[in-house]
Design a protein around this motif. Structure first.
Motif, PDB file in Angstrom:
ATOM      1  N   ILE A 135      -4.649  15.874   8.602  1.00 48.18           N
ATOM      2  CA  ILE A 135      -3.855  15.223   7.558  1.00 48.18           C
ATOM      3  C   ILE A 135      -4.744  15.034   6.339  1.00 48.18           C
ATOM      4  CG2 ILE A 135      -2.588  13.144   6.925  1.00 48.18           C
ATOM      5  CD1 ILE A 135      -1.940  12.840   9.932  1.00 48.18           C
ATOM      6  N   LYS A 136      -4.193  15.351   5.163  1.00 45.95           N
ATOM      7  CA  LYS A 136      -4.965  15.265   3.917  1.00 45.95           C
ATOM      8  C   LYS A 136      -4.418  14.136   3.047  1.00 45.95           C
ATOM      9  CE  LYS A 136      -5.996  17.852  -0.251  1.00 45.95           C
ATOM     10  NZ  LYS A 136      -5.676  19.045  -1.030  1.00 45.95           N
ATOM     11  N   LEU A 137      -5.292  13.224   2.624  1.00 45.23           N
ATOM     12  CA  LEU A 137      -4.910  12.136   1.737  1.00 45.23           C
ATOM     13  C   LEU A 137      -4.690  12.675   0.328  1.00 45.23           C
ATOM     14  CD1 LEU A 137      -4.523   9.080   1.244  1.00 45.23           C
ATOM     15  CD2 LEU A 137      -6.979   8.993   0.737  1.00 45.23           C
ATOM     16  N   ILE A 138      -3.521  12.420  -0.246  1.00 45.57           N
ATOM     17  CA  ILE A 138      -3.224  12.804  -1.622  1.00 45.57           C
ATOM     18  C   ILE A 138      -3.470  11.630  -2.556  1.00 45.57           C
ATOM     19  CG2 ILE A 138      -1.421  13.559  -3.228  1.00 45.57           C
ATOM     20  CD1 ILE A 138      -0.125  15.039  -0.864  1.00 45.57           C
ATOM     21  N   SER A 139      -2.908  10.458  -2.220  1.00 50.25           N
ATOM     22  CA  SER A 139      -3.134   9.264  -3.042  1.00 50.25           C
ATOM     23  C   SER A 139      -2.921   8.020  -2.199  1.00 50.25           C
ATOM     24  CB  SER A 139      -2.202   9.251  -4.253  1.00 50.25           C
ATOM     25  OG  SER A 139      -0.852   9.118  -3.845  1.00 50.25           O
ATOM     26  N   ASN A 140      -3.533   6.954  -2.651  1.00 52.54           N
ATOM     27  CA  ASN A 140      -3.517   5.696  -1.935  1.00 52.54           C
ATOM     28  C   ASN A 140      -3.710   4.590  -2.975  1.00 52.54           C
ATOM     29  OD1 ASN A 140      -3.306   4.393   0.493  1.00 52.54           O
ATOM     30  ND2 ASN A 140      -5.438   4.672   1.075  1.00 52.54           N
ATOM     31  N   GLU A 141      -2.740   3.689  -3.112  1.00 58.82           N
ATOM     32  CA  GLU A 141      -2.888   2.627  -4.105  1.00 58.82           C
ATOM     33  C   GLU A 141      -2.146   1.370  -3.678  1.00 58.82           C
ATOM     34  OE1 GLU A 141      -1.147   3.781  -7.851  1.00 58.82           O
ATOM     35  OE2 GLU A 141       0.505   4.770  -6.856  1.00 58.82           O
ATOM     36  N   VAL A 198       0.882  -1.167   0.000  1.00 52.84           N
ATOM     37  CA  VAL A 198       0.000   0.000   0.000  1.00 52.84           C
ATOM     38  C   VAL A 198       0.919   1.215   0.000  1.00 52.84           C
ATOM     39  CG1 VAL A 198      -1.742   1.294   1.269  1.00 52.84           C
ATOM     40  CG2 VAL A 198      -1.814  -1.214   1.255  1.00 52.84           C
ATOM     41  N   VAL A 199       0.806   2.029  -1.045  1.00 52.76           N
ATOM     42  CA  VAL A 199       1.627   3.237  -1.170  1.00 52.76           C
ATOM     43  C   VAL A 199       0.705   4.428  -0.944  1.00 52.76           C
ATOM     44  CG1 VAL A 199       3.163   4.557  -2.663  1.00 52.76           C
ATOM     45  CG2 VAL A 199       3.123   2.053  -2.820  1.00 52.76           C
ATOM     46  N   THR A 200       1.010   5.217   0.078  1.00 54.54           N
ATOM     47  CA  THR A 200       0.142   6.317   0.473  1.00 54.54           C
ATOM     48  C   THR A 200       0.940   7.615   0.523  1.00 54.54           C
ATOM     49  OG1 THR A 200      -1.174   4.797   1.824  1.00 54.54           O
ATOM     50  CG2 THR A 200      -1.438   7.152   2.265  1.00 54.54           C
ATOM     51  N   PHE A 260       4.955   3.256   2.632  1.00 55.12           N
ATOM     52  CA  PHE A 260       4.659   2.027   1.906  1.00 55.12           C
ATOM     53  C   PHE A 260       4.676   0.895   2.909  1.00 55.12           C
ATOM     54  CE2 PHE A 260       9.111   2.948   1.245  1.00 55.12           C
ATOM     55  CZ  PHE A 260       9.777   1.750   1.359  1.00 55.12           C
ATOM     56  N   ILE A 261       3.599   0.127   2.846  1.00 53.11           N
ATOM     57  CA  ILE A 261       3.356  -0.932   3.809  1.00 53.11           C
ATOM     58  C   ILE A 261       3.170  -2.218   3.008  1.00 53.11           C
ATOM     59  CG2 ILE A 261       1.898  -1.710   5.709  1.00 53.11           C
ATOM     60  CD1 ILE A 261       1.042   1.296   5.987  1.00 53.11           C
ATOM     61  N   VAL A 262       4.021  -3.192   3.262  1.00 55.35           N
ATOM     62  CA  VAL A 262       4.065  -4.409   2.462  1.00 55.35           C
ATOM     63  C   VAL A 262       3.275  -5.522   3.155  1.00 55.35           C
ATOM     64  CG1 VAL A 262       5.572  -6.110   1.367  1.00 55.35           C
ATOM     65  CG2 VAL A 262       6.322  -3.730   1.572  1.00 55.35           C
ATOM     66  N   LEU A 295       0.971  -8.523   7.449  1.00 52.95           N
ATOM     67  CA  LEU A 295       1.961  -7.443   7.438  1.00 52.95           C
ATOM     68  C   LEU A 295       3.372  -8.016   7.319  1.00 52.95           C
ATOM     69  CD1 LEU A 295       2.678  -4.403   7.843  1.00 52.95           C
ATOM     70  CD2 LEU A 295       2.888  -4.937  10.273  1.00 52.95           C
ATOM     71  N   VAL A 296       4.147  -7.473   6.380  1.00 54.39           N
ATOM     72  CA  VAL A 296       5.541  -7.864   6.200  1.00 54.39           C
ATOM     73  C   VAL A 296       6.457  -6.766   6.746  1.00 54.39           C
ATOM     74  CG1 VAL A 296       7.340  -8.401   4.491  1.00 54.39           C
ATOM     75  CG2 VAL A 296       5.008  -9.286   4.189  1.00 54.39           C
ATOM     76  N   ALA A 297       6.212  -5.531   6.331  1.00 57.82           N
ATOM     77  CA  ALA A 297       7.036  -4.394   6.757  1.00 57.82           C
ATOM     78  C   ALA A 297       6.285  -3.104   6.463  1.00 57.82           C
ATOM     79  CB  ALA A 297       8.371  -4.395   6.023  1.00 57.82           C
ATOM     80  N   ALA A 298       6.640  -2.050   7.191  1.00 55.73           N
ATOM     81  CA  ALA A 298       6.032  -0.736   6.967  1.00 55.73           C
ATOM     82  C   ALA A 298       7.107   0.334   7.086  1.00 55.73           C
ATOM     83  CB  ALA A 298       4.923  -0.475   7.977  1.00 55.73           C
ATOM     84  N   TYR A 299       7.071   1.287   6.165  1.00 55.58           N
ATOM     85  CA  TYR A 299       8.028   2.384   6.150  1.00 55.58           C
ATOM     86  C   TYR A 299       7.273   3.690   5.996  1.00 55.58           C
ATOM     87  CZ  TYR A 299      11.208  -1.453   5.351  1.00 55.58           C
ATOM     88  OH  TYR A 299      11.891  -2.628   5.483  1.00 55.58           O
TER      89      TYR A 299
END
Length: 92
Positions: free
Chosen positions: A78-84, A6-8, A56-58, A39-43
């Motif tokens: 906080i304002k969401l710009i993109s999430n995919e 997940v890339v936010t 990015f959360i794997v 969950l694998v990892a989150a950065y």
């Protein structure tokens, strides 16, 4: 087997400090995320300039990544710009 991330991108509140953001991550976001299925990892990346944060959360599967998006709670100021969801092409 493929993994999915997940890339936010978010816009952080004007006037907030990076330290406040780190505290919010450590206190609220990361403890909740640790219970996410697959969950694998989150950065979480600080902006080099400006106020745009990136994470990015794997996850092990696409379904788990999509489920994580449904569970996200990004609230004002906080304002969401993109999430995919993206497939992880490779890692080292």
């Amino acid at each position: 087997m493929s993994k999915f991330a997940v890339v936010t991108k978010v816009e952080l509140p004007e006037g907030e400090t990076i330290e406040h953001g780190r505290q919010e991550l450590e206190t609220n976001v990361i403890p909740m995320l640790k219970h996410a299925p697959g969950l694998v990892a989150a950065y979480f990346l600080s902006p080099p300039t400006g106020r745009e944060g990136l994470s990015f959360i794997v996850f092990e599967t696409k379904e788990q990544a999509e489920g994580a998006i449904q569970m996200q709670k990004i609230e004002p100021p906080i304002k969401l710009i993109s999430n995919e969801v993206r497939e992880v092409a490779a890692s080292a």
